[in-house]
Motif scaffolding. Structure first.
Motif, PDB file in Angstrom:
ATOM      1  N   PHE A  45       0.806  -1.220   0.000  1.00 24.90           N
ATOM      2  CA  PHE A  45       0.000   0.000   0.000  1.00 24.90           C
ATOM      3  C   PHE A  45       0.840   1.271   0.000  1.00 24.90           C
ATOM      4  O   PHE A  45       2.046   1.236   0.228  1.00 24.90           O
ATOM      5  CB  PHE A  45      -0.924   0.000   1.214  1.00 24.90           C
ATOM      6  CG  PHE A  45      -1.920  -1.109   1.188  1.00 24.90           C
ATOM      7  CD1 PHE A  45      -3.163  -0.926   0.605  1.00 24.90           C
ATOM      8  CD2 PHE A  45      -1.611  -2.361   1.711  1.00 24.90           C
ATOM      9  CE1 PHE A  45      -4.081  -1.950   0.565  1.00 24.90           C
ATOM     10  CE2 PHE A  45      -2.528  -3.391   1.674  1.00 24.90           C
ATOM     11  CZ  PHE A  45      -3.767  -3.186   1.099  1.00 24.90           C
ATOM     12  N   GLN A  46       0.136   2.386  -0.227  1.00 19.61           N
ATOM     13  CA  GLN A  46       0.843   3.659  -0.373  1.00 19.61           C
ATOM     14  C   GLN A  46       1.321   4.246   0.963  1.00 19.61           C
ATOM     15  O   GLN A  46       2.489   4.555   1.117  1.00 19.61           O
ATOM     16  CB  GLN A  46      -0.087   4.683  -1.038  1.00 19.61           C
ATOM     17  CG  GLN A  46       0.486   6.088  -1.018  1.00 19.61           C
ATOM     18  CD  GLN A  46      -0.371   7.071  -1.779  1.00 19.61           C
ATOM     19  OE1 GLN A  46      -1.457   6.755  -2.217  1.00 19.61           O
ATOM     20  NE2 GLN A  46       0.141   8.271  -1.952  1.00 19.61           N
ATOM     21  N   ASP A  47       0.380   4.382   1.897  1.00 27.77           N
ATOM     22  CA  ASP A  47       0.688   5.144   3.096  1.00 27.77           C
ATOM     23  C   ASP A  47       1.261   4.232   4.169  1.00 27.77           C
ATOM     24  O   ASP A  47       0.541   3.450   4.772  1.00 27.77           O
ATOM     25  CB  ASP A  47      -0.601   5.815   3.594  1.00 27.77           C
ATOM     26  CG  ASP A  47      -0.342   6.709   4.793  1.00 27.77           C
ATOM     27  OD1 ASP A  47       0.787   6.668   5.323  1.00 27.77           O
ATOM     28  OD2 ASP A  47      -1.258   7.419   5.206  1.00 27.77           O
TER      29      ASP A  47
ATOM     30  N   ALA B 158      -0.692   4.262   7.500  1.00 27.46           N
ATOM     31  CA  ALA B 158      -2.062   3.756   7.598  1.00 27.46           C
ATOM     32  C   ALA B 158      -2.142   2.272   7.275  1.00 27.46           C
ATOM     33  O   ALA B 158      -3.163   1.654   7.496  1.00 27.46           O
ATOM     34  CB  ALA B 158      -2.975   4.538   6.660  1.00 27.46           C
ATOM     35  N   SER B 159      -1.076   1.695   6.727  1.00 27.61           N
ATOM     36  CA  SER B 159      -1.216   0.336   6.225  1.00 27.61           C
ATOM     37  C   SER B 159      -0.926  -0.724   7.273  1.00 27.61           C
ATOM     38  O   SER B 159      -1.108  -1.904   7.023  1.00 27.61           O
ATOM     39  CB  SER B 159      -0.338   0.130   4.993  1.00 27.61           C
ATOM     40  OG  SER B 159       1.011   0.212   5.355  1.00 27.61           O
ATOM     41  N   LEU B 160      -0.471  -0.312   8.453  1.00 28.38           N
ATOM     42  CA  LEU B 160      -0.243  -1.293   9.516  1.00 28.38           C
ATOM     43  C   LEU B 160      -1.159  -0.965  10.689  1.00 28.38           C
ATOM     44  O   LEU B 160      -1.232   0.194  11.117  1.00 28.38           O
ATOM     45  CB  LEU B 160       1.213  -1.255   9.977  1.00 28.38           C
ATOM     46  CG  LEU B 160       2.274  -1.399   8.889  1.00 28.38           C
ATOM     47  CD1 LEU B 160       3.660  -1.267   9.494  1.00 28.38           C
ATOM     48  CD2 LEU B 160       2.135  -2.716   8.168  1.00 28.38           C
ATOM     49  N   ASN B 161      -1.866  -1.975  11.190  1.00 25.03           N
ATOM     50  CA  ASN B 161      -2.781  -1.754  12.309  1.00 25.03           C
ATOM     51  C   ASN B 161      -1.992  -1.282  13.536  1.00 25.03           C
ATOM     52  O   ASN B 161      -1.143  -2.005  14.049  1.00 25.03           O
ATOM     53  CB  ASN B 161      -3.516  -3.057  12.621  1.00 25.03           C
ATOM     54  CG  ASN B 161      -4.651  -2.851  13.607  1.00 25.03           C
ATOM     55  OD1 ASN B 161      -4.618  -1.929  14.425  1.00 25.03           O
ATOM     56  ND2 ASN B 161      -5.659  -3.696  13.520  1.00 25.03           N
ATOM     57  N   PRO B 162      -2.291  -0.060  14.009  1.00 29.23           N
ATOM     58  CA  PRO B 162      -1.484   0.506  15.101  1.00 29.23           C
ATOM     59  C   PRO B 162      -1.580  -0.297  16.397  1.00 29.23           C
ATOM     60  O   PRO B 162      -0.745  -0.149  17.280  1.00 29.23           O
ATOM     61  CB  PRO B 162      -2.073   1.903  15.299  1.00 29.23           C
ATOM     62  CG  PRO B 162      -3.432   1.846  14.685  1.00 29.23           C
ATOM     63  CD  PRO B 162      -3.344   0.855  13.572  1.00 29.23           C
ATOM     64  N   ARG B 163      -2.599  -1.137  16.524  1.00 25.25           N
ATOM     65  CA  ARG B 163      -2.787  -1.856  17.779  1.00 25.25           C
ATOM     66  C   ARG B 163      -2.230  -3.270  17.758  1.00 25.25           C
ATOM     67  O   ARG B 163      -2.354  -4.001  18.724  1.00 25.25           O
ATOM     68  CB  ARG B 163      -4.268  -1.915  18.136  1.00 25.25           C
ATOM     69  CG  ARG B 163      -4.780  -0.563  18.436  1.00 25.25           C
ATOM     70  CD  ARG B 163      -6.127  -0.553  19.058  1.00 25.25           C
ATOM     71  NE  ARG B 163      -6.460   0.840  19.290  1.00 25.25           N
ATOM     72  CZ  ARG B 163      -6.357   1.416  20.476  1.00 25.25           C
ATOM     73  NH1 ARG B 163      -5.955   0.734  21.509  1.00 25.25           N
ATOM     74  NH2 ARG B 163      -6.656   2.684  20.615  1.00 25.25           N
ATOM     75  N   HIS B 164      -1.671  -3.675  16.631  1.00 24.85           N
ATOM     76  CA  HIS B 164      -1.118  -5.039  16.564  1.00 24.85           C
ATOM     77  C   HIS B 164       0.398  -4.996  16.500  1.00 24.85           C
ATOM     78  O   HIS B 164       0.973  -4.106  15.895  1.00 24.85           O
ATOM     79  CB  HIS B 164      -1.664  -5.772  15.330  1.00 24.85           C
ATOM     80  CG  HIS B 164      -3.116  -6.086  15.441  1.00 24.85           C
ATOM     81  ND1 HIS B 164      -3.838  -6.589  14.394  1.00 24.85           N
ATOM     82  CD2 HIS B 164      -3.981  -5.971  16.476  1.00 24.85           C
ATOM     83  CE1 HIS B 164      -5.096  -6.772  14.777  1.00 24.85           C
ATOM     84  NE2 HIS B 164      -5.215  -6.399  16.030  1.00 24.85           N
TER      85      HIS B 164
ATOM     86  N   ARG C 252       1.814 -10.236  14.739  1.00 24.42           N
ATOM     87  CA  ARG C 252       0.445 -10.538  14.320  1.00 24.42           C
ATOM     88  C   ARG C 252       0.172  -9.986  12.924  1.00 24.42           C
ATOM     89  O   ARG C 252      -0.521 -10.620  12.119  1.00 24.42           O
ATOM     90  CB  ARG C 252      -0.536  -9.931  15.324  1.00 24.42           C
ATOM     91  CG  ARG C 252      -1.971 -10.110  14.886  1.00 24.42           C
ATOM     92  CD  ARG C 252      -2.944  -9.999  16.023  1.00 24.42           C
ATOM     93  NE  ARG C 252      -4.308 -10.131  15.511  1.00 24.42           N
ATOM     94  CZ  ARG C 252      -5.387  -9.759  16.173  1.00 24.42           C
ATOM     95  NH1 ARG C 252      -5.265  -9.249  17.372  1.00 24.42           N
ATOM     96  NH2 ARG C 252      -6.585  -9.909  15.659  1.00 24.42           N
TER      97      ARG C 252
ATOM     98  N   GLU D 211      -0.953 -13.251  10.830  1.00 25.59           N
ATOM     99  CA  GLU D 211      -2.393 -13.507  10.951  1.00 25.59           C
ATOM    100  C   GLU D 211      -3.002 -14.089   9.671  1.00 25.59           C
ATOM    101  O   GLU D 211      -3.648 -15.140   9.706  1.00 25.59           O
ATOM    102  CB  GLU D 211      -3.129 -12.229  11.339  1.00 25.59           C
ATOM    103  CG  GLU D 211      -4.612 -12.470  11.590  1.00 25.59           C
ATOM    104  CD  GLU D 211      -5.340 -11.238  12.118  1.00 25.59           C
ATOM    105  OE1 GLU D 211      -4.871 -10.116  11.867  1.00 25.59           O
ATOM    106  OE2 GLU D 211      -6.379 -11.422  12.784  1.00 25.59           O
ATOM    107  N   ALA D 212      -2.746 -13.396   8.554  1.00 26.03           N
ATOM    108  CA  ALA D 212      -3.367 -13.859   7.310  1.00 26.03           C
ATOM    109  C   ALA D 212      -2.828 -15.226   6.905  1.00 26.03           C
ATOM    110  O   ALA D 212      -3.572 -16.084   6.407  1.00 26.03           O
ATOM    111  CB  ALA D 212      -3.128 -12.840   6.200  1.00 26.03           C
TER     112      ALA D 212
ATOM    113  N   ARG E  82       4.656  -8.442   4.750  1.00 26.43           N
ATOM    114  CA  ARG E  82       3.310  -8.978   4.951  1.00 26.43           C
ATOM    115  C   ARG E  82       2.741  -9.519   3.642  1.00 26.43           C
ATOM    116  O   ARG E  82       2.153 -10.599   3.604  1.00 26.43           O
ATOM    117  CB  ARG E  82       2.378  -7.887   5.478  1.00 26.43           C
ATOM    118  CG  ARG E  82       0.914  -8.322   5.494  1.00 26.43           C
ATOM    119  CD  ARG E  82       0.016  -7.269   6.066  1.00 26.43           C
ATOM    120  NE  ARG E  82       0.118  -6.010   5.341  1.00 26.43           N
ATOM    121  CZ  ARG E  82      -0.346  -4.852   5.775  1.00 26.43           C
ATOM    122  NH1 ARG E  82      -0.950  -4.806   6.935  1.00 26.43           N
ATOM    123  NH2 ARG E  82      -0.210  -3.765   5.064  1.00 26.43           N
TER     124      ARG E  82
END
Lengths: 325, 545, 280
Positions: B368-370, B373-379, B383, B387-388, B436
């Motif tokens: 992804f570009q950003d 924003a592309s990584l979940n800040p809470r994980h 994970r 996860e996938a 990822r």
């Protein structure tokens, strides 16, 4: 998005909400203990089953639910809310008598709340972080935490019972005739405490929202542009900050209108103000559900109309017409 | 020539808890009358703070001048009052910002906003001002000036909004125009027009321009002189030609070398293997969701009969400006969007939009570009990466094994697994995002502007990493970008899109040297720094011989 | 840019609010020990003013101890407030998450439904519902929850709407995660902190609404809340002013503390948005 389309959508939404209120009223009416027929019959001391059945037929209570809903909707559209169980008068007449008093009270409170709320909120935002801001925010937090009716009681205690400055009861001094002018003065004096009590609570809310909105706009790039152009601070404040900061207040204030009118039931009860709120309280005490639900319907209608008016205002004020969806 | 602005030993302090004490540290520079001075630097270099300080636009609560002087036309303005600054701003110093949309007041007409700039410094009559507003609209080449001045910002295009900003900035014939990344938010062709306009205005009004940018190509096109900043300090300054051709500082050299060369023969292009992603007649219209009954009139075609094949092991760059449909096409391929007509097949099997994609989708992955924003800040990274893979049937042990391997492969420490995304820089996050995507062992990687949010030096590293991994793993890649330079650095084939259609599709060499369509030619011509490019490749060639 | 979190303890208002709240909670929990037995029996002379020996808040016209009433009333008031908040947050979050994630007609229907409950006069509606369904703890909780969930739904929807288009959610979709797993594992955790803030502010509003209902005499005699105490004290408040003043003060302090804690949490959890957190 074009303005006409937007307003049509809003009008459709208003109709939808009104229909929702009708359905809700209808459901609540059916939930009420005993139906209208048995209440009426009971009142007239006739528990004769044949009489009750006849009444039920007259009232359309023996038909299917959708049919009843349809009949109900039609009667509401004619402003026919039936008879008050207790007064044996058309409900709509009773409400009409009381409406002006409530409108006077809520409009006064609303104008006071909106005016001072916006003024104090923008002052607080302009001096954000200063002592003045802390004091103003403190006042807002205090009034927001006070139960309306309690503030009212305390005001009566202070200004009527102890200081004996202001009347605490009703809308006019009983038995006092006199000229029109003195009548106006008399009503105005009676209005002060209830309107202030109601107004201060909502002032706290508008203050808070205005402060947040102004702070948000102050951060925007176009305010910096205005500074870069060398505009005078007063002009920046009026044309760039306030004009944008007040837009969300229109929507917010119109949504709050419903709460304000709803809040009048408490205030009118405390101050014995002869309005619709006091009427609702009496209806509650006498279990006059027909009257209570009619009040609910009419109040909701007023709120829906206010919201629609706010939409028109918004369209006039914001060239983008992007409502807070 | 005399100096219009002279800055001496200027330091600007950051608030207490910031990661460094000074935003700008002991900076001295001058701006001469009538020259274009480019202030170059990566994010966090302090270039925008410096520009704001000259115009007295520092946010007073966060940033303050700690030391030094700013002399404007001989007078020290570093400590003057806001009221005195107000008389300079808009009158003698004009300012243009990066985001023309948010820099304009949404509820006032643009004519009104231009007039305000005039009225702020003039007590004259309204009629004269109205005439002047029209004159400015014409001078900045706004189309149909009489009507457009009655419009609101949201009714204008990005380029038009930036012209309005310029009109306001030059309304009172200033001596200095400060432009803070004024073309960064614009498409390349629009950027070229705005740059031309700024140069033309400089010529006509004889004003000095302080142009802040991170783009070396833009510098090459417009600068008379350059000042390079890094972490708040001036690293190098001099005549633009000198600095670009023979930078004296290693940092400047790295900055310049990181810019991908457009006509390069350095990359070994490979021929396409057998086609394994085939897009046939793909169309998709966006309808106004609130007025779905108006079918065709308001529906904009995001994709309009797109045909495209990608061969095994091939890298296809999908190039276009905003609104061209390139991102939508990428979303369809990866299963994030549905389409109206056409088909998409992958190794012979049909893909069916966003639903029923379980069997094939893991083999098409996305970068992804950003990076923020592309990584979940809470994980934790662990994970985020595993996860996938676990959902898709890998055991936890196997997933962790490949995670460790991939973290090393993308240049990170395996210990990164136990940290949260906020502990990493933008470039590092982009590496995590790449890892990822690789966790599911995809055959096709869709990369949507993966380097456009990164500083140019990081950009080069990520591009190298992508090329390397692609080669090692034999991946195919659909690389979506607005930047022809980036495309040329990585693509075997370049596909150009405009208004939902493919207008050019050919081997990279051919598209970059002999484009067949007008649009591709225009795009190519708009790439900043073309003339510099030529001298640069000559130098390269000379160096090679 | 992530702003550093200022420690929660740096917000003096929030700390004061939290301390008051803890005190009130302790009072509610230990009401049975502090004031054993039925709080509604006659224990002293009627109409004792506050600060009478043994009866800090005085007694009412039947000689019942007001302090005992306040302590036991805290249980009822807080129980109702917590129950309503839990119900409203659960329902509002579900509606908001579904509306925001799926969008399209699902969103339209959910939002019209939400708007309906947001537009009609909410206090009047709770009064009507409680009056018609017959006042009980359950009907009061339900009626207040019915008017309280919309703001949570709107908040969650707005947050979800912005999260759905974030690249990390897209990455989860591309990775083949199920919709339920994406909503539960990736979206809702990121909605948590604004919801916590809104919930604490909502609890305050719920206490105000409940006290209003009880004040109008719609409370349940079996469960005497602060509002109920205030309402019964009102008839004689010109003489026995403390009977309505003190319960009102209890409500005021609790609501104030909840607001202070909510604002503090907002600054603490969402430093960037804290200016925008209007009460919509």
């Amino acid at each position: 998005m074009d303005r006409l389309g937007f307003l049509t959508g809003r009008a459709a939404r208003a109709v939808l909400i009104l229909f929702g209120v009708i359905v809700l009223n209808f459901v609540l009416l059916r939930l009420a203990p005993g139906d209208a027929a048995s209440v009426l019959a009971g009142d007239q001391g006739a528990a004769d089953p044949a009489f009750v059945a006849e009444l039920r037929h007259d009232l359309g209570l023996d038909r299917s639910v959708p049919e009843q809903l349809w009949i109900y909707t039609k009667s509401l559209a004619r402003l026919d809310f039936g008879q008050s169980y207790r007064d044996q008068r058309p409900v709509v007449d009773i409400i009409a008598e009381r409406l002006p008093a409530t409108l006077l009270l809520t409009l006064t409170a609303f104008c006071f709340a909106l005016g001072t709320g916006i003024a104090l909120g923008s002052i607080a935002a302009r001096h954000a972080g200063s002592l003045l801001d802390t004091v103003l925010t403190g006042i807002s937090v205090m009034f927001f935490a006070m139960p309306l009716f309690w503030t009212g009681l305390m005001a009566i205690l202070l200004f009527s019972v102890w200081l004996n400055w202001l009347p605490s009861y009703g809308m006019q001094t009983v038995g006092e005739g006199g000229s029109d002018l003195s009548l106006v003065g008399d009503v105005a004096v009676h209005l002060i405490l209830p309107a202030l009590t109601l107004g201060l609570f909502y002032m706290a809310i508008y203050m808070r929202v205005t402060r947040a909105s102004v702070l948000d706009v102050l951060d925007r790039d176009f305010v910096r542009t205005a500074r870069a152009k060398g505009l005078k601070p007063g002009l920046i404040w009026r044309q760039h900050v306030l004009r944008n900061a007040l837009l969300p207040i229109i929507t917010f204030a119109s949504l709050q209108a419903g709460q304000l009118i709803g809040g009048s039931i408490l205030i009118e009860t405390v101050f014995a103000w002869p309005g619709v709120g006091r009427l609702a309280f009496d209806a509650l005490m006498q279990r006059d559900y027909n009257l209570l639900l009619a009040i609910f319907f009419i109040t909701s209608t007023i709120v829906v109309v206010i919201n629609l008016a706010a939409d028109f205002l918004y369209v006039a004020a914001d060239p983008r017409i992007e409502m807070g969806a | 020539m005399t100096a219009l602005v002279e800055i001496a030993g200027l330091s600007i302090a950051l608030p207490e808890h910031a990661d460094r004490a000074l935003a700008v540290e002991d900076v001295s520079l001058r701006i001469d009358r009538g020259e274009v001075l480019c202030l170059v630097g990566e994010s966090g270099s302090g270039k925008s703070v410096l520009a704001a300080a000259i115009a007295g636009l520092l946010p007073a609560k966060q940033l303050r001048i700690a030391a030094g002087a700013i002399r404007f036309d001989g007078r020290d303005i570093a400590g003057i009052s806001e009221a005195s600054f107000r008389l300079l701003r808009g009158k003698r110093i004009g300012f243009i910002f990066q985001e023309p949309m948010s820099a304009l007041n949404p509820v006032l007409t643009i004519g009104r906003q231009i007039e305000e700039a005039l009225a702020a410094h003039d007590d004259g009559d309204r009629k004269a001002r109205t005439a002047r507003v029209l004159e400015l609209a014409r001078a900045t080449r706004l189309p149909d000036p009489e009507t457009i001045i009655h419009r609101y910002p949201h009714q204008l295009s990005g380029g038009q909004r930036q012209r309005v900003m310029i009109a306001m900035a030059i309304a009172n014939d200033p001596d200095l125009l400060i432009a803070d990344e004024p073309t960064t938010a614009l498409d390349v062709t629009t950027q070229a027009e705005i740059l031309r306009l700024i140069l033309e205005i400089r010529e006509r009004l004889g004003l000095a321009v302080l142009f802040i940018t991170h783009d070396i190509g833009v510098v090459a096109d417009i600068a008379d002189r350059v000042v390079v900043m890094k972490e708040g300090r001036v690293i190098e300054s001099g005549r633009a030609d000198d600095v670009l051709e023979a930078p004296s500082q290693p940092y400047t050299r790295r900055l310049i070398e990181a810019v991908p060369v457009l006509h390069t023969s350095a990359i070994q292009r490979r021929d396409a293997g057998d086609p394994f992603l085939v897009v046939r007649g793909l169309s998709k219209a966006y309808r106004d969701r609130r007025a779905p009954w108006r079918r065709q009139a308001s529906a904009t075609k995001a994709l309009d009969g797109v045909n495209l094949t990608i061969g095994r092991g091939e890298t296809v760059a999908l190039v276009g400006e905003s609104g061209s449909g390139k991102t939508t096409l990428g979303k369809c391929v990866v299963g994030l969007a549905d389409w109206d007509e056409g088909s998409l097949s992958f190794e012979g099997g049909d893909l069916a939009g966003t639903t029923r994609e379980r069997t094939l989708r893991p083999r098409i992955q996305m970068v992804f570009q950003d990076p923020f924003a592309s990584l979940n800040p809470r994980h934790r990274v662990r994970r985020i990466l595993t996860e996938a893979a676990i959902v898709n049937g890998l055991s936890r042990e196997r997933a962790e094994e490949s995670m460790s391997r991939l973290l090393v492969r993308v240049g990170l420490d395996p210990g990164a697994a136990d940290r949260f995304p906020h502990a990493f820089s933008g470039g590092q996050r982009q590496r995590i995002g790449l890892a990822r995507a690789l966790m599911l062992e995809p055959d096709l990687l869709v990369a949507d502007e993966p380097v456009s949010a990164l500083d140019v030096s990081i950009q080069a590293q990520i591009l190298d990493l992508l090329a390397e991994i692609k080669r090692d793993l034999g991946l195919s890649m659909l690389f979506i970008t607005h930047d022809l330079r980036v495309a040329s650095a990585i693509a075997d084939r370049i596909v150009v899109m405009q208004s939902g259609k493919i207008v050019e599709d050919g081997p990279a060499e051919q598209v970059l040297t002999r484009p067949g369509s007008d649009y591709a030619r225009a795009l190519l011509a708009a790439v900043p720094g073309l003339s510099w490019e030529r001298s640069r490749s000559q130098i390269d060639r000379a160096a090679a011989e | 840019m992530a702003l550093p979190r200022t420690p929660f303890l740096r917000h003096p208002g929030a700390v004061a609010g939290a301390l008051i709240l803890i005190a009130i909670l302790l009072m509610a929990i230990f009401a049975g020990i502090l004031f054993p037995g039925d709080p509604w029996r006659m224990v002293a002379r009627p109409n004792l003013p506050p600060f009478s020996p043994g009866h800090l808040f005085g007694t009412d016209m039947l000689g019942r101890d007001l302090a005992a009433g306040i302590a036991h009333g805290a249980q009822v008031t807080l129980l109702i407030a917590l129950a309503v908040t839990l119900l409203a947050v659960a329902f509002g979050t579900a509606i908001g998450a579904v509306a925001g994630y799926f969008g399209g007609w699902v969103d339209d229907v959910a939002m019209r439904f939400t708007e309906f409950f947001q537009t009609i006069p909410s206090f009047l509606l709770t009064v009507v519902i409680v009056a018609i369904v017959a006042p009980s703890l359950a009907s009061i909780i339900l009626a207040i929850a019915i008017v309280s969930w919309p703001q949570i739904a709107r908040l969650v929807r707005a947050e979800v709407l912005s999260l759905v288009n974030q690249d990390f959610v897209r990455a989860a979709r591309v990775g083949g995660l199920s919709t339920a797993r994406i909503i539960w594992g990736h979206i809702l955790p990121n909605v948590l902190s604004p919801v916590i803030v809104a919930a604490s502010l909502m609890t305050a509003t719920v206490i105000l609404i409940e006290s209003g209902i009880s004040f109008l005499g719609l409370g349940n005699r079996e469960f005497v809340s602060w509002g109920y105490l205030l309402g019964t004290g009102r008839t004689a408040f010109r003489v026995n002013w403390w009977l309505s003043t003190i319960p009102g003060l209890a409500i005021f302090l609790t609501v104030l503390s909840l607001n202070l804690v909510g604002d503090g949490l907002n600054h603490w959890l969402n430093p960037r948005n804290s200016n925008r957190g209007g009460r919509a």
